[in-house]
Every structure is written in C-alpha cells, then in structure tokens.
Design a protein around this motif. Structure first.
Motif, PDB file in Angstrom:
ATOM      1  N   ASN A 381      -9.490   2.451   4.008  1.00  0.00           N
ATOM      2  CA  ASN A 381      -8.377   1.690   4.392  1.00  0.00           C
ATOM      3  C   ASN A 381      -7.489   2.248   5.042  1.00  0.00           C
ATOM      4  N   SER A 411     -13.176   0.715  10.372  1.00  0.00           N
ATOM      5  CA  SER A 411     -12.335   0.023   9.899  1.00  0.00           C
ATOM      6  C   SER A 411     -12.560  -0.938   9.494  1.00  0.00           C
ATOM      7  N   THR A 414     -16.357  -1.868   8.145  1.00  0.00           N
ATOM      8  CA  THR A 414     -15.737  -2.438   7.050  1.00  0.00           C
ATOM      9  C   THR A 414     -14.976  -3.290   6.289  1.00  0.00           C
ATOM     10  N   ASP A 415     -14.372  -3.449   7.088  1.00  0.00           N
ATOM     11  CA  ASP A 415     -13.035  -4.544   7.010  1.00  0.00           C
ATOM     12  C   ASP A 415     -13.685  -5.939   7.171  1.00  0.00           C
ATOM     13  N   LYS A 416     -13.715  -6.118   8.606  1.00  0.00           N
ATOM     14  CA  LYS A 416     -13.707  -7.312   9.193  1.00  0.00           C
ATOM     15  C   LYS A 416     -15.247  -7.322   9.440  1.00  0.00           C
ATOM     16  N   GLN A 420     -14.541  -5.902   2.872  1.00  0.00           N
ATOM     17  CA  GLN A 420     -15.182  -4.997   2.157  1.00  0.00           C
ATOM     18  C   GLN A 420     -13.560  -4.549   2.251  1.00  0.00           C
ATOM     19  N   GLN A 421     -12.956  -4.173   1.084  1.00  0.00           N
ATOM     20  CA  GLN A 421     -11.569  -3.962   0.656  1.00  0.00           C
ATOM     21  C   GLN A 421     -11.594  -2.165   0.737  1.00  0.00           C
ATOM     22  N   SER A 422     -10.494  -1.883   0.310  1.00  0.00           N
ATOM     23  CA  SER A 422     -10.657   0.005   0.144  1.00  0.00           C
ATOM     24  C   SER A 422     -11.183  -0.098  -0.820  1.00  0.00           C
ATOM     25  N   THR A 426     -10.859  -2.640  -4.773  1.00  0.00           N
ATOM     26  CA  THR A 426     -12.150  -2.850  -4.389  1.00  0.00           C
ATOM     27  C   THR A 426     -12.192  -2.516  -6.076  1.00  0.00           C
TER      28      THR A 426
END
Length: 439
Positions: A381, A411, A414-416, A420-422, A426
């Motif tokens: 992230n 990014s 994965t995130d939106k 998923q967080q980094s 995580t």
C-alpha cells in the motif's frame, strides 16, 4: 548537551537532526553493505559458485545445482534456524519490516539491539542458503535498530528517536537499491505513515549518505539492468490497466496466503520453519529459480530473455514460497519477492502483447518494469514509493504515466475492490496489533 536535547524536543529542530542524520546514514550504509556482502559470501561458500557471484544480482544463482542439493539447502538451514529460534526468548524472535513499524508506532522507536543482531545473522543464513525472500525487510530492521540504539545512547527525546528510526529505514532502502528518494518516500509512506517538514530533511540526508556508501563499495550502477525504453502508444494504456489489475490480484493472493499461515502459529516455531524449508525445497525441485532473492531473474525478465512458461511458474512459485515462509516467521523480507513476482507477471503481459498486437507493444522488458512497481505498490500500500523506485531505476520520465496507471490501478484493485489493507497492517491486525495511525 542538555540544551541540544531540549532543542531536539521542539518542532523546529530540523538542522540539529540533519547533522545527526549524517552519522546515521554513514552507520546504516556500512551495516547494509556488510549485510549484502555477508549473504553473497555465505552463498559462495555453501554452493561453491564462482563466476555466478555478483553483489548487484541479489546473491548467487542456485538453479544450476543438482536437484538433491536444491532440496536440502533450504531444509537444512530451516532446521538450524528453527533450533536457534526455539531456544531464544519469544520476545527476541520479532524481526523485519512489521517489527520496525510496531516499535516505531507503539514504543516511540525504541528497538532492542538483540533483535537487530539476530536479524542480521539469521537473515544472512536464510537468504544465503536459498530461502525465497528479500533482503530489504531485514535491512530496514538492521538500519532502524542501529539508529534507535544511537538515539538511546545520546538520550534523545522520543520525537527525535522516531525520526532517526525512519532515517534508518530510508537509508536501508537507498543503500539496497541505489535509490535514495524511493527510500525517503518509503520511510514516510510505510514506516512513519505521516509527512512532516521536520522529518523530511534528515530522512533525505540520511538516505543520500547511505546510498553514497553503497556507490563507494559497489558502484553507481542500478541494482537492475533496465533496458532503454521506447515510446509507448496511447492505445496500450487500457492494456496497462489490465496489467495493474493482475498485479493487484497477485498482491491479494500473496496477502491472503500469508494470512492462512497464521493458523500455524500454534505449532512450535522450529516445526514451522522446517515446514517452510521443506515446501521451498520441494518447489525448487521443479522450479529452481524460486531459490534465493531472485534479482538475476528480474534482470532476465527486464531484458525479455525468459520464456513465458518459466515466467508463469516463477510467479506462482514465488507467491507460494515467499508468502508461507514470511508467514511462519522466517527472518526474510517481502519487498524482494514482490519485485520478482511483478517482473514475472509483467514479463508475461509483455509476451502476450507482442503475440497479439506486436505493432503496438512496448516490449516484455517494459511491462516487467511496470509489473514490479504494481505488485510492490499494491502489496505494501505504498504507490508513491513504488512509482519513485521505478523512476529512479529507469532514470527516464517516459515511465512516469505508464507507471502511475499500473501502480494506481493495482493499489485500487487491492484496497477498494477487495478491501484489503497492506500486508504489514493485515498481518499485525491478525496478531491483535492495531497501529491506529490516522491518515
């Protein structure tokens, strides 16, 4: 001296911190180069390679060894590391990037020296014997621990200690990749998780000094042999977005697989290490390129010399071996594997583009470079750090817009899309550690 300490506790102590940061950069630069050379020296004596050695390639190549040796190397070193970790105190086992982040945010940057010493020697053994990981995570820990020790010896206030820990992380990245600005952005984006004017200058100076030490020892060349870039077509931009989605999904698979290994935490650490070594050795029987840091394969992907089948196998093998080895607590890093996975994935996309629309394709090497930034940015992230790393490696503004498209898409995926967080946040959240850092 007391006046200096009082000065460092104020909000405008940038000049005093910058002078101390010069010392931090010198110390970190020397330590990181010693760490890099130790890995190469150990690999040299373990596998008996000669001309395969190269301090810029990320270690020695293992794929020319016999299948028996490829299997036994990670297994035997895992047994040794497992026994070592089994008989030391549990509080000393914490190492790597996650440990550095926790100590900065929860303990004002105070880092135990013993953990740093363990990280140096354990990571040297693990990476030197072929475990699938990176040296940058351990390097960050080593640099941060050294600077934390220096800050404690000088009895500096906590705000100064936190900045010096970030100086150690930035210096480690700069000295590892010969990319000082990427080190600065990484320390701000991933380690500190905040930007302040007072911290930027000392962090930048420290990273530049450490990178200069690397240039003295190893040279001014980049860690990766990036080929000359050609003009890309605007018609490629949708395909680059597709590559970004692939990078985001690969990063997601890495994080979720590493999360699954958290269910093994109830097992003795020696058994967890042995399982990781057995897995890596078994994969190496069929995909020997999975062993080691793998930067020689990154260079091959950047130059478009790896066939697509090998790229596909290397991508999958690296995700499995590196995610599980990191998940069980091996003293290795995740930044290196993210670059290898990204290069393999981007190389695959480049081969496909040359096959289906050769008149528009910018080449497999260019897509491999974009994939490196995409997976690294999505996994950590840290999109800005990944973008700056690409620009510093390629040293050309032509990669700016394609890099932004791939990294931002990865990014966001994965995130939106998947929420998923980094990988660092995580894993720490699963362990019950919540950083609580406000954006």
């Amino acid at each position: 001296y007391h006046r200096l300490r009082y000065r460092l506790g104020t909000h405008d102590a940038a000049l005093s911190l910058t002078l101390i940061a010069v010392i931090c950069g010198l110390v970190t630069g020397l330590l990181i180069n010693l760490f890099r050379l130790s890995i190469d020296w150990l690999s040299f004596y373990i596998i008996g390679a000669s001309s395969a050695a190269s301090t810029n390639s990320g270690g020695l190549t293992f794929y020319h060894l016999s299948s028996t040796t490829r299997f036994l190397l990670p297994v035997i070193s895992a047994v040794v590391l497992g026994l070592l970790y089994q008989f030391i105190k549990p509080k000393l086992r914490f190492t790597g990037l996650s440990h550095t982040v926790v100590r900065l945010h929860k303990f004002n940057g105070t880092m135990p020296v013993k953990n740093g010493i363990l990280q140096f020697f354990a990571a040297t053994l693990a990476l030197g014997s072929g475990h699938s990981g990176g040296r940058e995570g351990p390097a960050i820990h080593i640099g941060a621990a050294a600077n934390s020790f220096l800050a404690r010896r000088l009895h500096l206030p906590h705000n100064s200690m936190r900045i010096l820990v970030a100086c150690g992380a930035a210096s480690a990245i700069g000295a590892s990749f010969n990319t000082p600005i990427a080190g600065v952005i990484f320390a701000i984006e991933v380690i500190m998780m905040e930007y302040t004017l007072m911290s930027f200058t000392p962090i930048a100076v420290s990273a530049i000094v450490a990178t200069s030490i690397t240039q003295v020892f190893i040279g001014n060349g980049s860690t990766f042999s990036v080929p000359a870039l050609h003009d890309y077509s605007l018609l490629e931009l949708p395909y680059m977005m597709l590559l970004g989605l692939m990078c985001g999904v690969s990063a997601l698979a890495f994080i979720r697989l590493q999360l699954l290994t958290q269910y093994l935490q109830k097992l003795p650490i020696s058994l967890r290490f042995i399982l990781a070594g057995f897995l890596t050795g078994s994969i190496a029987l069929y995909v020997p390129q999975v062993l080691g840091i793998g930067y020689d394969h990154v260079n091959a992907a950047l130059n478009g010399t790896l066939p697509w089948k090998l790229l596909a196998m290397l991508c999958v093998a690296k995700i499995i071996a590196s995610a599980i080895s990191n998940g069980v607590g091996m003293p290795i890093g995740i930044i290196g594997p993210s670059l290898v996975i990204g290069a393999a994935l981007g190389g695959l996309a480049g081969h496909a583009s040359q096959l289906f629309f050769p008149e528009l394709s910018s080449g497999a090497g260019f897509y491999a470079l974009l994939g490196m930034g995409g997976v690294m940015g999505a996994l950590l992230n840290a999109p800005l750090a990944a973008l700056i790393a690409i620009l510093e490696m390629v040293r050309s503004p032509e990669a700016l817009m394609p890099g932004i498209i791939v990294i931002v898409t990865a990014s966001l995926c994965t995130d939106k899309i998947f929420g998923q967080q980094s990988v660092v946040e995580t894993v720490l959240n699963r362990q019950g550690v919540h950083l609580g850092a406000h954006p």
